[in-house]
Scaffold this motif. Sequence first.
Motif, PDB file in Angstrom:
ATOM      1  N   VAL A  77       0.855  -1.184   0.000  1.00 11.85           N
ATOM      2  CA  VAL A  77       0.000   0.000   0.000  1.00 11.85           C
ATOM      3  C   VAL A  77       0.895   1.239   0.000  1.00 11.85           C
ATOM      4  O   VAL A  77       1.760   1.388   0.854  1.00 11.85           O
ATOM      5  N   GLY A  78       0.670   2.099  -0.967  1.00 11.48           N
ATOM      6  CA  GLY A  78       1.503   3.288  -1.122  1.00 11.48           C
ATOM      7  C   GLY A  78       1.096   4.396  -0.171  1.00 11.48           C
ATOM      8  O   GLY A  78       0.049   4.328   0.491  1.00 11.48           O
ATOM      9  N   LYS A  79       1.895   5.458  -0.167  1.00 12.21           N
ATOM     10  CA  LYS A  79       1.698   6.506   0.845  1.00 12.21           C
ATOM     11  C   LYS A  79       0.392   7.272   0.602  1.00 12.21           C
ATOM     12  O   LYS A  79      -0.049   7.456  -0.529  1.00 12.21           O
ATOM     13  N   GLY A  80      -0.197   7.688   1.723  1.00 11.05           N
ATOM     14  CA  GLY A  80      -1.409   8.495   1.676  1.00 11.05           C
ATOM     15  C   GLY A  80      -2.662   7.736   1.278  1.00 11.05           C
ATOM     16  O   GLY A  80      -3.705   8.339   1.038  1.00 11.05           O
ATOM     17  N   SER A  81      -2.567   6.430   1.188  1.00  9.00           N
ATOM     18  CA  SER A  81      -3.752   5.677   0.800  1.00  9.00           C
ATOM     19  C   SER A  81      -4.582   5.324   2.026  1.00  9.00           C
ATOM     20  O   SER A  81      -4.065   5.151   3.125  1.00  9.00           O
ATOM     21  N   VAL A  82      -5.881   5.203   1.789  1.00 10.19           N
ATOM     22  CA  VAL A  82      -6.815   4.925   2.878  1.00 10.19           C
ATOM     23  C   VAL A  82      -7.585   3.665   2.516  1.00 10.19           C
ATOM     24  O   VAL A  82      -8.060   3.526   1.390  1.00 10.19           O
ATOM     25  N   ILE A  83      -7.692   2.755   3.465  1.00 13.71           N
ATOM     26  CA  ILE A  83      -8.465   1.544   3.205  1.00 13.71           C
ATOM     27  C   ILE A  83      -9.566   1.450   4.246  1.00 13.71           C
ATOM     28  O   ILE A  83      -9.321   1.549   5.450  1.00 13.71           O
ATOM     29  N   GLY A  84     -10.786   1.290   3.782  1.00 10.04           N
ATOM     30  CA  GLY A  84     -11.951   1.298   4.666  1.00 10.04           C
ATOM     31  C   GLY A  84     -12.111  -0.010   5.426  1.00 10.04           C
ATOM     32  O   GLY A  84     -11.421  -0.998   5.153  1.00 10.04           O
ATOM     33  N   SER A  85     -13.059  -0.015   6.337  1.00  8.49           N
ATOM     34  CA  SER A  85     -13.214  -1.167   7.213  1.00  8.49           C
ATOM     35  C   SER A  85     -13.816  -2.346   6.459  1.00  8.49           C
ATOM     36  O   SER A  85     -14.517  -2.184   5.456  1.00  8.49           O
ATOM     37  N   ASN A  86     -13.511  -3.530   6.964  1.00 10.81           N
ATOM     38  CA  ASN A  86     -14.006  -4.794   6.411  1.00 10.81           C
ATOM     39  C   ASN A  86     -13.630  -5.031   4.956  1.00 10.81           C
ATOM     40  O   ASN A  86     -14.269  -5.803   4.272  1.00 10.81           O
ATOM     41  N   SER A  87     -12.636  -4.325   4.508  1.00  5.11           N
ATOM     42  CA  SER A  87     -12.183  -4.622   3.149  1.00  5.11           C
ATOM     43  C   SER A  87     -11.189  -5.770   3.207  1.00  5.11           C
ATOM     44  O   SER A  87     -10.451  -5.918   4.188  1.00  5.11           O
ATOM     45  N   PHE A  88     -11.189  -6.549   2.156  1.00  5.06           N
ATOM     46  CA  PHE A  88     -10.292  -7.703   2.102  1.00  5.06           C
ATOM     47  C   PHE A  88      -9.360  -7.529   0.910  1.00  5.06           C
ATOM     48  O   PHE A  88      -9.809  -7.357  -0.220  1.00  5.06           O
ATOM     49  N   ILE A  89      -8.074  -7.560   1.188  1.00  8.14           N
ATOM     50  CA  ILE A  89      -7.119  -7.301   0.112  1.00  8.14           C
ATOM     51  C   ILE A  89      -6.062  -8.383   0.098  1.00  8.14           C
ATOM     52  O   ILE A  89      -5.487  -8.736   1.138  1.00  8.14           O
ATOM     53  N   SER A  90      -5.824  -8.925  -1.052  1.00  6.18           N
ATOM     54  CA  SER A  90      -4.850 -10.011  -1.159  1.00  6.18           C
ATOM     55  C   SER A  90      -4.142  -9.935  -2.505  1.00  6.18           C
ATOM     56  O   SER A  90      -4.772  -9.617  -3.515  1.00  6.18           O
ATOM     57  N   ASN A  91      -2.845 -10.215  -2.488  1.00  3.11           N
ATOM     58  CA  ASN A  91      -2.044 -10.202  -3.719  1.00  3.11           C
ATOM     59  C   ASN A  91      -2.258  -8.939  -4.545  1.00  3.11           C
ATOM     60  O   ASN A  91      -2.470  -9.013  -5.759  1.00  3.11           O
ATOM     61  N   THR A  92      -2.229  -7.814  -3.892  1.00  2.00           N
ATOM     62  CA  THR A  92      -2.603  -6.579  -4.573  1.00  2.00           C
ATOM     63  C   THR A  92      -1.589  -5.485  -4.292  1.00  2.00           C
ATOM     64  O   THR A  92      -1.016  -5.424  -3.204  1.00  2.00           O
TER      65      THR A  92
END
Lengths: 455, 675
Positions: free
Chosen positions: B335-350
Motif C-alpha cells: 500500500v503506497g503513501k497516503g492511501s486509505v483503506i476502509g473497514s471490512n475490506s479484504f485485500i490479497s495479492n494486490t
Amino acid sequence: MEFQPVVMAAGRGSRMTDLTCKSHKALLPIGNMPMMWYPINMLEMAGFTEAIVVVLDSFATEAQKVLTEICDVKMRLDFIGIPDTEYWGTADVLRHIKDRIKTDVLIISSDLISDVSIHDIANVHRTYDATITSLLSNIPEQYNEIPAPGPKSKKKPEKDYIGLDEKGCRVLFYTPEADLDAEKVKISKSLLKRHPCVSIKSNLTDCHLYLMKKWVIDFLMEKRSISSIKGELLPYLTKKQFSKPKREDLPNTDASVLSANVAKDIFSFISQDPMLKKVEKTSTWIDHTGDMDNCYHGNQIRCYAYLQSSGFCARTNTVSSYCEINKQIPRLLQALAPEKEIPTKHSSAVIKGTSQVGSECLVGEGVTIGDKVSIKRSVIGKHCTVGDKVKITNSVILDHVNIGECCNIQGSIVSSNSHIIDKSDLKDCIVGTGENVKGKYTNEALTDVHRMIEI
Amino acid sequence: MAPKKITKRGEELKQEDVLQAVVIADSFDRKFVPISDKRPRSLFHVANVPLLDYTLEFLCSAGVEEVFVFCCHLADQIKDHLKNSGWIDNDRKFFVQTITSEDCMSVGDALRDIDAKSLIRSDFILVHGDVVSNINIQDVVQEHKKRRETDKSSIMTQVFTKAPPTHASRCREDDLVVAIDSKTSQIIHYQKVDPDKNLEFPVEILTEHKEVQIRYDLLDCQISVCSPQVLSLFTDNFDYQSRDDFIKGILTNEEIMGNTIYIRIITEKYAARISNLQLYDSVSRDIINRWTFPMVPDNCIKPNKDSMSYGRHNVYLSKDVTLARGCVLEENVLVGKGSVIGSNSFISNTVIGSNCKIGENVKLIDTYVWDGVTVENNCVINKSLLCDNVTVYEGVTVCSRCVLSWDVAVGPQVTMKEGTVAVASLDDDDFGEIDDRGTVSTEFGVKGRAFHHSSGAGSDEEDEKLNQAMWGLSIEYTSDDDDESSVSTLSSAKDVQMASEEMFYIELQDTLKRGKDENISADNLIVEINSLKLAYNITVQELNIMVTKALLEQSISEAASQLASQVFPLMKMNLQKFLSLLKNYIKSADSQKHCLQSIEEFGSLSSLNLQLVVKVIHILYDLEVLDEQVILKWYKQGSTSAEIVPDKQREIRQQVEPLIKWLEEADEESSESEG
C-alpha cells in the motif's frame, strides 16, 4: 536372479574383415586372451554365476574349450549355437533364445572391454524401473581416430545422435546418423514441454550392454521386422516412450468403436510388477521438476542410459580399436581382472641374450625370442618364434607366428600361423592367417583375399 | 621516466574500463495500448516504483558508469522523470544521458542512431527500459571480454534465465527454443515456437556440433552484452529491426561473416523483462515475494524517498497509510503513501499506489491499483489493472482480466465483463464512437465515464485479440477473416434464405433415406444432392453443415429407443455407409470445420445427442474424415455458430475433453509409421 546375462558372441566382425576372414571375431586374442573372455570376466566380477553365450554353430565347441580350459572361467556357461548360414541380428537371437529367458535380461556384446561396474548400470535401471538401460560412453571415440594398420580407408565411424535429459539419464532421442533426415530434425513439442532441456550428443558410443525388461522379448516375438537391438529396437522404444497407448484406453468410448483386428500394440505387452505399481502410486517421489504431473509423466516405456565418463571402455569392432586395445591391455589387465594373475612375460617364454622387451609388452606362453631383439608396446602371442635382430614396435603378433631374422615390424597386426621371412619390413600392415610374407610393405593388407584381387 | 609511463597506461585503462550501457526506453510495440498512450512503458509503476528506476538501479549496482537512455515515445516524460528523480545531475559516478529521437520506429533504428552519434567506445550493455534484475552483469561482461580476447568474432552475449514451460513468466510471444553448443555455450539456433507447427531444426545443428543442448526452458530477458561491432552491423544491415532480427541474421550468416553469439544462463539470480501485462503481473509478484532482493519495496531504490515497512506475509505499508478497523490485508499486499483503506475490506495479492481511497467491504484480489484511484464501498475487483485516477463507484464488480485505463470512471452497481478494456475518452477518428456511446450508460453505469477501447484499425475481432494479448491469455484466438465475413453476410440475408434452406434440408433428408432404403450408390446420391444445392441456391458451407446434420439425425429417427447405447451402433453404421458421400463434401479444413459446427449444433439439441458428440467426432476421426489439427483448433477456438448458447458450448467441450486430451498427447503418434 534379477538379470539373466546373455553374451552375444556370434558377431562376424564385418568392420574388420581383414582379421576375421579366417578366424572368429569373438576368439581373436586381445592381450593373449580371447576377446569374448573380457565380457564374461566382467560378468563374473559382478557376481553372476551363470550366463548364456550365443555363438555361431561352427565354433561353439572351440569357444567352449577355449573359455573353460584356457581361460579358466568358473561361471556356468550355457552355449547356444546359431546357424552360420543365417545372418541374424541381435534381436533375432533374442527371439531364438526366448524360451530360456525367465527374467529381465542383461545383454552384453563379446567385443566390449570395460572396467565399468555393472552394478552402477543396474542401479540406474532399478531407480527408474526402466524398460531398457544401455551403456553409453564417450571414451571409445578416441580409438577410432587412431590410424589403423592396413590400407587406408575413408570410412567414417557410424555416429548416433543421442538426446539425453538434463540429468543425463533418460534417453529422449535416438537416431543413427543414417536415419537422420536430410534437412530437418523434428522434435515434438510435447517432449520439449516435459523435458525442456535436451542435450543431443553425437560423440557417444553405444557399448552394446543393455538391461532389458523381459516383456520386450515378448514384444519382439510379435514384431518380427526388428532384427537388431541397437539399430532398430532402441530407436523404436525411444520413440514409443512418448506415445500413448492405442485407442483401447480411450475413456468414454463404447467397445463398438474399436475394431478387434488392430494389431497388438507395444503397450499391451507391458507387464509391471504389481508391487512397483503400488509403490509408484503411493510414493511422493517424482522424476522431474517443473510440473505436477505423475511420475514419469505416465510414460510406460522408459529408456535410460548410464553414461560412463571415466575409466576404460572400448569396443573392439574395428581394426584400429583392436590394435589400440592390444597396445593398452598390458597395463589394464590388472584392473580388469585383479584376481587373475596374468604375467606380462609368461614363465615359459625364452628370451635370449641382450634382447629388450619393453614394460608395456605382453609375451605369451612358449615364445622364443632371439638375440638383440627389441620389442616395444607390442603383444606377442603364444608359441611365436622371433629371430635375431628383429624390431617390433606398436604391433600385435598373434599365435604361432614365425618371424625371421632382421625383420622390422611397425604398427602392424600379424595373424596366427604366418611366417615373416628374413629381412622383411612391415609398416602399418595386416598379415593374414597362415601367410608367408617377404619384402617391404606399408599400409597393406597382406591376406590371400587381397592377393587374389591383385593378381 | 618510469612513473610517467605508469600513469599514462593507467589513464588508458580507465578510459577503456568505463562500462557503458544503452537503455532503450521504448518498447516499439503496442502491447500496452491504451495505457501506454499516456505514459511510456518504462515509467509504469511496478510495486510503486517506475520501471526505469529498476533498470537504472540494476545497471548502477552492477558498476556501470555511463548510461544512455534512448527515448522516443513520450520522451519528455522520461526526461522529466530522470531529472526529478535525481538520476541526472548528481555528482555520483553514474552518468545518465538521454538521447531523443522521435522518428525511430524500432530498436534497430535506435541503435543505428547511437552508432551515428558514435557514443560507444567499447563493449557495452544493451537493455530495455523495462528490465527488472538483480544479476551481477559484471560477471557476464568479464566473461564476454575474456572470450573476446581469444575470439574477436564473438560479438554478443545474451542473458537468459531459466523458466520451465509451465513457469508463470512464460508467455506465448516469448515461447522460444534455443540450441546451444554445450561446450562453448554458443547459440547455434534460435527460434520462436509456432503453436500450430511442429518443431523442426536444421540438421546442421546436430552434424556440426558434438554436444548440443536444445532448450525450451529459457526466458530471454533481453539483456545483452555487445561489442561495438553490433552497432555497425545494425548500420550495415538496415533491415534489422529488432534484436530477434539481429540474432537470426547473425546465426544464418555465421558461415559468411563468422560472427557468433553466446549465451549466459542465469539460474540463481533474477532477471525478467516486462513485455506484456502477464509479465507485469508475474514480475510484480516476484518483487513482492522478494525474489529480486535487494530491489524490494522496503529497501527503496535510491531516488524514491517513500520508505516502507515490511511485515509478515509480505505486507508492505508506507508510513502514512490509513487502515480502518477490520480491514484484512491477507498476503502479498503493498500500500503506497497516503492511501486509505476502509473497514471490512479484504485485500490479497494486490498493489495499491499512493493517495488511493479504498472504501468499505471492498474485495481486491490479484489487482494492481495505481495512484489516486478511488474504489467505493462494496466493490469486488479481481485480477485487473486500474490506472491513475480511476474511480470505481459503489457496488461495482470487475471480473478478471479487465483494464481500466487513465481517468476511467465506472458504476455504480454494474458488472464489468471479463477482459474489458475501458478508456476514458475515444479518439476523434474512431468510427465506432456513436455505437459505443450508446452502450456507455448501461454498461459502465450511470456515473460512468468509459468507453470500450478499440485499437486504431477498429474492427471488433482485433479489439478482442488485443485485449487478450494484454493479459497474455493462452487461449488461441485465430479468426479467419474470410470466414467471419461470410458468416455475417449470411446472417444479414438470413430471412430470405431461411425458407429455401428448410426446403432443401427436407429434400436432403428424403434423398438420404431413399438412398439407404434403395441402396443407391454414393455417386448418384452426390449428383442428386448437388443438383438440389443448385436448385435451392445453397452455399457450400450450408451444404456441408446440412449433410452432416442430416446423416446424424437420420440415425436418431431410425432408432427404436432413445438410449445412447442403441442409437450409436446405428449411427456408426450409417456414417460408414455414407462415408464416401461424406468424404466428398468434407475435405478441406474449412469444410471439416463446418462439419464440426454441425455436430456441435446437433449436440446442443438434447442430452442424448450431447452424449453422442464425442463418439461421432471420434468415429469421423478414425474414418479420416476429420483431421486432428482441425478438431484441436475447433476445440480451442469456440463455435462460430450463433445458434448455440454458451452454456451448451461449454457442455459439449466438456464432453469432448478426454478425446482432445488424447489427441494432443498422441500428436507424435501420427508421424510414426507402424512398421
